[in-house]
Design a protein around this motif. Structure first.
Motif, short mmCIF file in Angstrom:
data_model
loop_
_atom_site.label_atom_id
_atom_site.label_comp_id
_atom_site.label_asym_id
_atom_site.label_seq_id
_atom_site.Cartn_x
_atom_site.Cartn_y
_atom_site.Cartn_z
N ARG A 59 -0.40 16.01 10.92
CA ARG A 59 -0.42 14.77 11.68
C ARG A 59 -0.97 13.61 10.86
NH1 ARG A 59 -3.51 14.86 17.30
NH2 ARG A 59 -1.79 16.30 17.77
N GLY A 60 -1.97 13.88 10.03
CA GLY A 60 -2.54 12.82 9.22
C GLY A 60 -1.52 12.20 8.28
N GLN A 61 -0.78 13.05 7.57
CA GLN A 61 0.25 12.54 6.66
C GLN A 61 1.35 11.82 7.42
OE1 GLN A 61 0.06 12.48 3.40
NE2 GLN A 61 2.03 11.39 3.27
N ALA A 62 1.72 12.37 8.59
CA ALA A 62 2.76 11.73 9.40
C ALA A 62 2.29 10.37 9.90
CB ALA A 62 3.13 12.63 10.57
N ALA A 63 1.04 10.28 10.29
CA ALA A 63 0.51 8.99 10.75
C ALA A 63 0.52 7.98 9.61
CB ALA A 63 -0.91 9.17 11.28
N ARG A 64 0.18 8.43 8.41
CA ARG A 64 0.19 7.52 7.26
C ARG A 64 1.60 7.05 6.94
NH1 ARG A 64 -1.80 10.79 3.87
NH2 ARG A 64 -4.01 10.26 4.05
N ALA A 65 2.60 7.89 7.23
CA ALA A 65 3.98 7.54 6.91
C ALA A 65 4.63 6.67 7.99
CB ALA A 65 4.79 8.82 6.71
N TRP A 66 4.32 6.93 9.27
CA TRP A 66 5.06 6.28 10.35
C TRP A 66 4.33 5.12 11.02
CZ3 TRP A 66 10.04 6.86 11.52
CH2 TRP A 66 10.71 7.98 11.00
N PRO A 85 2.09 2.75 9.86
CA PRO A 85 2.11 1.44 9.18
C PRO A 85 3.44 0.69 9.34
CG PRO A 85 1.00 3.03 7.81
CD PRO A 85 1.60 3.80 8.95
N PRO A 86 4.60 1.30 9.07
CA PRO A 86 5.84 0.52 9.26
C PRO A 86 6.09 0.15 10.72
CG PRO A 86 6.35 2.80 8.71
CD PRO A 86 4.89 2.62 8.47
N LEU A 87 5.69 1.02 11.66
CA LEU A 87 5.89 0.69 13.07
C LEU A 87 5.07 -0.51 13.49
CD1 LEU A 87 6.96 1.33 15.92
CD2 LEU A 87 5.02 2.91 16.19
N ILE A 88 3.78 -0.49 13.18
CA ILE A 88 2.90 -1.61 13.56
C ILE A 88 3.27 -2.85 12.75
CG2 ILE A 88 0.53 -2.36 13.83
CD1 ILE A 88 1.46 0.05 15.55
N GLY A 89 3.64 -2.67 11.50
CA GLY A 89 4.05 -3.81 10.69
C GLY A 89 5.29 -4.48 11.23
N GLY A 119 0.32 -2.75 5.31
CA GLY A 119 -0.61 -2.33 4.27
C GLY A 119 -2.01 -2.09 4.82
N LEU A 120 -2.47 -3.00 5.70
CA LEU A 120 -3.79 -2.83 6.30
C LEU A 120 -3.84 -1.57 7.17
CD1 LEU A 120 -4.57 -6.52 7.35
CD2 LEU A 120 -5.63 -5.21 5.50
N MET A 121 -2.78 -1.31 7.90
CA MET A 121 -2.75 -0.12 8.76
C MET A 121 -2.75 1.16 7.92
SD MET A 121 -2.78 0.76 11.91
CE MET A 121 -2.67 2.36 12.75
N ARG A 122 -2.05 1.14 6.83
CA ARG A 122 -2.03 2.31 5.95
C ARG A 122 -3.42 2.58 5.38
NH1 ARG A 122 1.76 5.43 3.53
NH2 ARG A 122 1.18 6.41 1.56
N CYS A 123 -4.10 1.51 4.97
CA CYS A 123 -5.46 1.67 4.45
C CYS A 123 -6.40 2.21 5.52
CB CYS A 123 -5.98 0.34 3.92
SG CYS A 123 -5.16 -0.25 2.42
#
Length: 478
Positions: free
Chosen positions: A225-232, A234-238, A275-279
């Motif tokens: 889930r952590g890796q999936a959250a990092r992948a999905w 950020p682009p969704l919120i962005g 970018g901020l969400m990914r960080c």
């Protein structure tokens, strides 16, 4: 061993929570109701005095119009604040005090930046603008304000969920019909608004359901889930932030960008937010050391963004309910299209924001603590979908009910959740016939409530608006 009594209850539970919110609204906005009753009594006495003394009706209409419109703005803010802020408070993204201040500022910004279209529609798109000149036009709009405020006061006091947008549309149509006949009413414009009232909840259902399916299939149920959250995430919120910024850039008078050019600042903002969400997700995973972080923690900041976006959309859509009638009252001798002053929109937004800040704290607490905190993922999907649909309707100048749109989002999320549950385990025992029948009745009752709210509100407020207009015209001798 399966437990049929616990299967597929998400939609019913969320619909039950909406019922609790509607009941809570009655207790939370009692001070506003008492204030509204006093204001309506004062306006009635003012017009009785006008009939006796023969003073200028235009001056009376301006002063009484500001009084009633101000209360209407307070009522809108007090009733609808929980739709925007409740999920963010429930998820712990922000405290109630700072949240109320932030949402209040977003309401004012939405009214000032994006409230023009709905204001124009209510001022010019229901009754022929040629009729709304001089004292007669002022009285038509004042009668509409009084009728809408009266109906909202009565209906809220009776714990009936009604829409301010529906009320003011019906009241303007009824007052215009009484003053100038059926030929002066834009029936096509009213039909377009009624169609929007039916389609926007459906659109919210599709969008909210799609967002939930994406979050659940790609993030919540992922092996990592952590890796999936990092992948999905950020682009969704962005993408959401980018579309929001592009929308604002296209509307700001200082920029006046066409849509292709408005997408440029939107793209920049979207990339920055992504970018901020990914960080943030990476930092959260590093702090917890958990490869399956809770969705509540992952969605705290996105819920806050959705709350601000929802408040902006609410200001854009509902400020016109206050500013539209006031625009006609303040410009009795206009010729041609009415320009909408920025100051008028800001005043309307401020009235809504004051209602939220002064009277919304208790209701937000009820909603945040007892309703949305249980599942921030569903709350995020519903809030974001509602905001986007209301913004789209406001851009077209269509006044819609944010609460009814949100209920559509609840249905979409509930049906998608149940479909995903069945997809995950097709071997579950079927629910008993009695239980399926009970849930069908629950859902039909909510659909019936929403439908009755706008089907009944428009003719009732039209009748009240017509009666108020006839009485005011007779007292003013116009």
């Amino acid at each position: 061993m399966t437990r049929p009594d616990r299967d597929y209850r998400t939609l019913d539970k969320d619909l039950g929570r909406i019922t609790i919110v509607e009941s809570a609204q009655f207790h939370a906005v009692r001070p506003v109701l008492r204030l509204g009753a006093g204001i309506l009594l004062a306006v009635s006495l003012i017009f009785l005095a006008l009939g006796v003394t023969g003073q200028q009706p235009g001056l009376i209409a301006v002063s009484a119009g500001f009084i009633v419109a101000g209360w209407l703005g307070l009522s809108i803010g007090a009733n609808d604040i929980a739709n925007a802020l409740g999920p963010a408070v429930g998820a712990g993204a922000i405290a109630i005090g700072p949240g109320l201040a932030l949402v209040g500022l977003a309401e004012i910004a939405g009214a000032a930046v994006a409230g023009h279209a709905v204001t124009h529609r209510l001022a010019e798109g229901i009754v022929d603008i040629a009729v709304l000149t001089g004292a007669a036009g002022q009285i038509v709009m004042l009668a509409a304000l009084v009728a809408a405020a009266g109906w909202i006061t009565i209906a809220t006091g009776a714990n009936l969920p009604v829409s301010t947008s529906h009320s003011i549309v019906g009241a303007i149509a009824g007052a215009g019909l009484a003053a100038a006949g059926s030929a002066a009413v834009s029936w096509g414009g009213i039909a377009a608004m009624a169609l929007a009232w039916m389609l926007t909840p459906l659109a919210a259902a599709v969008l909210a359901g799609g967002l939930l399916a994406l979050l659940r299939l790609r993030v919540a149920e992922a092996a990592d889930r952590g890796q999936a959250a990092r992948a999905w995430l950020p682009p969704l919120i962005g993408a959401m932030a980018g579309l929001f910024v592009a929308y604002i850039a296209a509307l700001l008078p200082a920029l006046s960008l066409r849509l292709p050019l408005a997408l440029l600042p939107g793209a920049v903002a979207g990339l920055a937010v992504a970018g901020l969400m990914r960080c943030r997700v990476s930092r959260l995973l590093a702090e917890t050391g958990d490869d399956k972080p809770g969705m509540k923690r992952l969605l705290r900041q996105p819920l806050l963004f959705a709350a601000v976006m929802m408040a902006f959309a609410h200001g854009a859509g509902d400020a016109g309910n206050v500013a539209g009638p006031l625009l006609v009252i303040l410009t009795p001798d206009h010729h041609g299209p009415l320009p909408v002053p920025l100051l008028l929109l800001a005043v309307a937004g401020t009235a809504i924001a004051l209602g939220a800040v002064l009277f919304g704290r208790r209701l937000v607490g009820m909603v945040g603590e007892g309703i949305t905190r249980l599942n921030p993922a569903r709350a995020f999907c519903i809030t974001l979908a509602t905001a986007m649909i209301v913004l789209a309707a406001s851009a077209w100048g269509l006044p819609v009910s944010s609460t009814h749109v949100a209920v559509g989002g609840v249905f979409g999320v509930g049906f998608v959740r149940e479909w995903l549950d069945r997809r995950a385990d097709r071997q579950r025992a079927a629910l008993p016939v009695e239980e399926r029948r009970r849930r069908q009745l629950i859902r039909r009752s909510h659909v019936a409530t929403i439908t009755a709210a706008w089907v009944v509100t428009v003719p009732v407020t039209a009748l009240l608006g017509g009666l108020c207009c006839l009485a005011m015209l007779w007292l003013a001798g116009v």
